[in-house]
Write an enzyme that holds these catalytic residues in place. Structure first.
Site: not given
Lengths: 204, 204
Positions: A140, A142, A147
């Site tokens: 879940h 996000k 870099d």
């Protein structure tokens, strides 16, 4: 040079150093809120050196454009760890980075990558490595890491509903004390979801 | 005191100031990852001054306990803006704070507050103010602000599945450049979701 003068210089330098560090702290953190409207155009963001597109849609400043532009700053690596990935604009940015030679790795949720609008198939066809969970709970997260040093994390799934409809947020930070634990989490999940470890009796 | 000695002192003091500010930066940010296992007991966290509970469940250190303990540090205000609120442990902490006289405000999603396990009904019965959206999109944030100065934000809904099952994260920060935009977002939504502004032809 007298002692009071030196102490004065010390005080001034300390104040300057403090202000410098505070500015660095501020530059290292920003917050994006959603929804944004109207629909944005990512084409000029993805095509370096070209002028604005004539479509009339938003092309900069709005949170979605800033998010897209931040992803496109990647020079070496982009690690994406997002539950739902169906936004065509954000997927386009990821594909552009892949074509530029940036090493892109994607982790997502096994249930949501099977949805019709998912961009995971496009990623795989382009040769981008995608890994996913294999259990009944959700992957879940996000977040994305540019870099290895810029973290984008919040409530925002990479979907049109999230960007253009929902109340959402993304925190953008360069502070190592926040970024590094996410780098470790990504590597840990990348290893956990290695397909060679899959059990071929799906529970989902 | 000679000039070289004073310059040396200046360098040492600058280094000390830098280390102090870096430590402050670190103290102002931490990251919690989920899932955690096994199930935790929030009772000793909620009951100040009492010893550990004898249930044998985890009572501290794990991310869920740390999250709960952070909420319980609220002295004046707790602003909760979370999509799904069904975790009994976290709801218990919120109710304890309300009983202690902390001003608790809750914003949530109208669709998800109607689910059977939702704790919103318990909040309202206890006299806690709850506001929600009234449209077809989601109020998808998952953040809380303690005393207007500590932000807890990430992918984690306040549900047992999120805490004990999913891959999730919560960033805890005290940096004003990150916290303040969330304070403003909360006030903006609190105002937007004022029930006196409701249109009584539900779209959901």
């Amino acid at each position: 040079m007298r002692v009071p003068a030196l102490l004065g210089a010390l005080a001034v330098l300390s104040a300057l150093l403090y202000r410098l560090l505070r500015r660095r702290e501020r530059e290292r953190a920003q917050v994006l809120f959603f929804p944004v409207e109207p629909v944005m155009c990512a084409r000029p963001l993805c095509a370096r050196g070209r002028g604005p597109c004539e479509c009339g849609l938003w092309q900069r400043e709005r949170a979605a454009c800033r998010l897209c532009a931040l992803l496109l700053t990647a020079q070496r690596t982009l690690d994406v760890c997002v539950f739902t990935i169906s936004s065509r604009e954000l997927a386009h940015a990821v594909l552009v980075l892949h074509r530029r030679g940036v090493r892109v790795r994607v982790i997502t949720d096994s249930g949501h990558m099977a949805l019709a609008a998912s961009q995971v198939g496009n990623f795989r066809r382009a040769g981008i490595e995608v890994r996913h969970d294999q259990d009944t709970n959700y992957m879940h997260h996000k977040f994305a890491i540019v870099d290895g040093s810029i973290l984008l994390n919040g409530s925002l799934n990479w979907s049109s509903q999230a960007i253009y409809g929902n109340k959402e947020n993304v925190i953008v930070v360069k502070l190592p004390d926040i970024v590094n634990p996410f780098v470790e989490e990504f590597e840990s999940l990348w290893n956990e979801y290695d397909p060679s470890k899959f059990i071929f009796s799906p529970q989902k």
